[in-house]
Design an enzyme around this catalytic site. Structure first.
Site, mmCIF file in Angstrom:
data_model
loop_
_atom_site.group_PDB
_atom_site.id
_atom_site.type_symbol
_atom_site.label_atom_id
_atom_site.label_comp_id
_atom_site.label_asym_id
_atom_site.label_seq_id
_atom_site.Cartn_x
_atom_site.Cartn_y
_atom_site.Cartn_z
ATOM 1 N N ASP A 156 -6.404 -91.368 58.175
ATOM 2 C CA ASP A 156 -6.727 -91.981 59.314
ATOM 3 C C ASP A 156 -7.334 -93.147 59.059
ATOM 4 O O ASP A 156 -8.329 -93.468 58.394
ATOM 5 C CB ASP A 156 -7.777 -91.154 60.063
ATOM 6 N N HIS A 177 -12.529 -84.711 64.141
ATOM 7 C CA HIS A 177 -12.370 -86.020 63.739
ATOM 8 C C HIS A 177 -13.510 -86.808 63.930
ATOM 9 O O HIS A 177 -13.865 -87.483 64.805
ATOM 10 C CB HIS A 177 -11.318 -86.693 64.737
ATOM 11 N N HIS A 190 -16.206 -89.886 61.846
ATOM 12 C CA HIS A 190 -16.511 -90.897 60.628
ATOM 13 C C HIS A 190 -17.839 -90.865 60.275
ATOM 14 O O HIS A 190 -18.560 -91.535 61.124
ATOM 15 C CB HIS A 190 -16.002 -92.156 60.938
ATOM 16 N N LEU A 191 -18.274 -90.380 59.120
ATOM 17 C CA LEU A 191 -19.761 -90.286 59.053
ATOM 18 C C LEU A 191 -20.106 -91.426 57.956
ATOM 19 O O LEU A 191 -21.349 -91.704 57.816
ATOM 20 C CB LEU A 191 -19.953 -89.037 58.180
ATOM 21 N N ASP A 231 -13.319 -88.818 67.272
ATOM 22 C CA ASP A 231 -12.966 -90.140 66.592
ATOM 23 C C ASP A 231 -14.325 -90.935 66.643
ATOM 24 O O ASP A 231 -14.311 -92.267 66.692
ATOM 25 C CB ASP A 231 -11.993 -90.830 67.076
#
Ligand SMILES: [Zn+2]
EC number: 3.5.2.3
Lengths: 326, 428
Positions: free
Chosen positions: B150, B56, B58-59, B303
């Site tokens: 997500d 999980h 976020h790039l 996350d």
């Protein structure tokens, strides 16, 4: 006293009594032909209002002017704030202008706390209402009003509200007035009962220093003061209560209900009132209702707060009594 | 190809051993291996783990390159000991087509710091209305197997049911961000004692738990597997425990911050603590730790949610939700799980590498540290203690809740298929 006034919970009993006593001195100034004191001459105070509230702004402004401060009104409407300038940028602009205090009203809970603690600005910060968090000067003026009415103007000096039973009725969930009052009244020794439909009481209220009741009628006979909170009609669209009529029937204050209160008990409202919703005209216009007094007391309280935060050590009002007692 | 001898490392926290890497694979594991022809990494006292896998991340690329890119995000991952990350789909444009997922996957390959496995959106534009072309994303070069909206919950029960059913055709899994939207309108923090005092809109535990309860029952009904993102409450733990006991194929993740931090921190109104789902209570934190230890919660996932400074340097309500996590995850897990005695290092390897690789089907990752396996490895100085200094982060963003906090453990080396991406704490 702390350097800022962010939350009523930050005040000790002695702080609060000092503010109330100082406000009594300030009130005497209002009875003079010349209502001005030189105390804050040369100091600059900004009223930074991100949320419309003419009543609160005017009250602060009157207090500031009576203390001879230089006043700048900075409202979100028509300023760079509405063009997306951040709280931080606004704060730094004010800092560059060398202001001594910022009176801030903001729709976001915690904005005054951020302003006071983020290093954006050096000035004293006074919370004039933030989101659904706190409105400490409102709680102070309410306590001042209660002390005058329930203890006495002179008899009240130096006294708190020990043993007084205060009932706060209405939309507690969305009310910064309720939060501030619970904190301050508890500090001052009063017994507070919140009355509301369960939908308008926050989850987590169980740790607050007060009682919670869903039944107004059984609470009224045990109340020395009943404070009615404003209930916005839109709340019923979010299913907080079924209809305006049902709300009024269960939680509104009318003449019949007022008759259940003890003889000496007062009715308070932070304003603006929604007549016919939480309060009937009969009650609002009665002798027992302190709404107009609360407005006048608001100026005295705000003078006291500004003086104590900014005025340093000189006495606010030079007259024999304070000097002798030193 | 070059040889590397990692000398005297405690493999999975066990007895010291030597590990010889030859090219892309582990050639030998044992005591007193010959260093001939090999570059030697002295690892006495350090713990060797399989390269970590984050399900999980976020790039932010494409679309929010001001907060993170595939390059900066994978460098941050390598710094934290990761060799594979799963990139969430909430980019601009949304990763809801084969074209976008292939682009993200290719960027990861080109940069070479960490394998990037894109997650595909469940619904077009994350709008929860219409299924995205899940099959096309699976068949693309990116080979997507994990699907998630997500940031948003797939709240429509029919859409969720169909997605769970549909991905069975190619062995996919839906990862749910469990948040009942109506119960969380205007939500700013955990609903409870602290929110009542602070006057911030509440995000009740039931908004997460009700969706998890619904989704495990849906998964049971259609015989699918479901993954629960960032589980955050004690009640959610109970539901997942019940579902597993019933044989429902559910897996769940917990973030490092939910293992350590509570909503008491929100009293500072500092938006660095604003995250979704929100920080919960002490009781929840303990339930999450226990659940991770007993396997009810399968994995730790970061996350990792980078945001530019200005999105956090403001009042709470205006601030963005999320925290960076890749570079501090292992330290937080050591602090909360290892140093407390709840998990040993083999357990950490399982929760942060083996299991996430299995859930996401990341081939070549989460493998045993033994001969013949791909040399995806992380070497950890577990004796280290130091203050977190975001200025040293490889991530483009600095929104960490741990600034100035002392945490244990530091990843000194990371190898991706035998190639060092981190040496002595420095990126290559
Ligand atoms: Zn999420």
């Amino acid at each position: 006293m702390q350097r800022h006034l962010i939350s009523a919970a930050d005040l000790t009993r002695d702080d609060a009594v000092l503010i109330l006593d100082t406000a009594e001195e300030m009130a005497r100034v209002a009875d003079r032909p010349i209502k001005k004191l030189p105390t804050l001459r040369g100091r600059t105070i900004v009223n930074l209002f991100f949320e419309d509230s003419t009543r609160t702004r005017i009250s602060f402004e009157a207090a500031e002017k009576r203390l001879s401060a230089d006043v700048i009104n900075f409202t979100a409407k028509g300023s760079s704030v509405s063009k997306g300038e951040s709280l931080k940028d606004t704060a730094q602009t004010l800092e560059a202008m060398g202001v001594d205090a910022v009176v801030i009203r903001h729709g976001a809970s915690g904005a005054p706390y951020r302003l006071a603690t983020s290093g954006w600005i050096d000035a004293a910060v006074i919370n004039a209402g933030d989101g659904t968090h706190q409105h400490p000067t409102q709680a102070l003026l309410d306590a001042f009003t209660m002390r005058r009415r329930l203890v006495g103007r002179d008899a009240g000096l130096g006294q708190d509200l020990s043993g007084k039973r205060i009932t706060v009725v209405g939309d507690v969930l969305h009310s910064r007035v309720a939060r501030s009052n619970v904190d301050l009244l508890h500090t001052l020794g009063a017994e507070v009962t919140l009355v509301a439909p369960p939908t308008l009481v926050p989850v987590g209220v169980e740790t607050w220093p007060c009682e919670v009741s869903y039944d107004l009628d059984s609470t009224l006979p045990k109340s020395d003061a009943v404070m009615m909170l404003r209930v916005q009609r839109e709340r019923m669209n979010a299913a907080f209560f079924p209809t305006e009529r049902e709300y009024s029937r269960r939680y509104g204050l009318d003449g019949d209900r007022m008759a259940k209160m003890p003889e000496h008990a007062i009715v308070m409202h932070p304003g603006p009132m929604v007549r016919g919703m939480e309060i009937t005209a009969e009650v609002a216009d009665s002798e027992r209702c302190t709404v107009v007094e609360q407005v006048a007391n608001g100026v005295s309280i705000r003078m006291a707060v500004l003086y104590l935060l900014l005025g340093g050590n000189e006495p606010a009002v030079t007259h024999a009594r304070t000097n002798e007692e030193k | 190809m070059s040889k590397i001898l990692i000398r005297g490392a405690k493999v999975l926290g066990g007895e010291p051993q030597d590990v010889l890497i030859d090219g892309e694979t582990i050639a030998e594991v044992g005591a007193g291996l010959s260093a001939e022809g090999a570059e030697v990494v002295e690892a006495a006292g350090k713990v060797l783990l399989p390269g970590l896998v984050d399900l999980h991340t976020h790039l932010r690329e494409p679309g929010r390159e001001d907060s993170e890119t595939v390059l900066t995000g994978t460098r941050a991952a390598a710094s934290g000991g990761y060799t594979a990350v799963f990139a969430m789909a909430n980019t601009f444009p949304v990763a809801d087509t084969a074209g976008v997922v292939e682009q993200v996957w290719r960027l990861g390959q080109e940069h070479g710091y960490c394998d990037v496995q894109p997650i595909g959106a469940v619904t077009v534009g994350l709008e929860g209305k219409k299924l995205a072309e899940l099959g096309a994303m699976h068949e693309s070069a990116a080979g997507v197997t994990v699907f998630s909206d997500d940031g948003k919950c797939v709240d429509d029960a029919v859409i969720m049911r169909r997605a769970l059913e549909y991905v069975k055709a190619f062995g996919g899994v839906v990862a749910q961000h469990a948040q009942e939207p109506r119960l969380t309108e205007g939500a700013q923090m955990n609903e409870g004692i602290v929110s009542a005092e602070l006057g911030l809109g509440g995000w009740p535990a039931v908004a997460e738990e009700s969706i998890i309860a619904r989704d495990v029952l849906l998964a049971e009904h259609v015989g699918s597997r479901v993954h629960i993102c960032h589980l955050s409450t004690a009640g959610s733990v109970e539901i997942v425990r019940w579902a597993k006991s019933r044989g429902i194929r559910v897996t769940a993740e917990v973030t490092p911050h939910h293992l350590l931090l509570t909503d008491e921190l929100v009293r500072t109104y500092n938006p660095v603590y604003k995250v979704n789902p929100p920080l919960r209570t002490e009781r929840d934190v303990h339930a999450l730790r226990e659940a991770l230890a007993d396997g009810t919660i399968d994995i730790v996932a970061t996350d990792h949610a980078p945001h530019p400074h200005e999105d956090k340097d403001c009042e709470w309500a205006a601030a963005a939700m999320g925290m960076v996590g890749l570079e501090t995850a292992l330290s937080v897990v050591q602090e909360t799980m290892v140093d407390t005695g709840l998990l040993d290092w083999a357990g950490v390897a399982d929760r942060m590498s083996v299991k996430p690789a299995q859930i996401g089907q990341a081939t070549g990752h989460g493998r045993p540290v033994s001969a013949g396996e791909p040399a995806n490895l992380a070497l950890v100085d577990t004796e280290y203690r130091g203050q977190v200094d975001p200025a040293g982060f490889a991530s483009r963003s600095r929104n960490t809740p741990y600034q100035g906090r002392e945490l244990p453990g530091r990843v000194t080396h990371t190898w991706l298929r035998g190639k060092a991406t981190l040496v002595d704490g420095k990126l290559t």
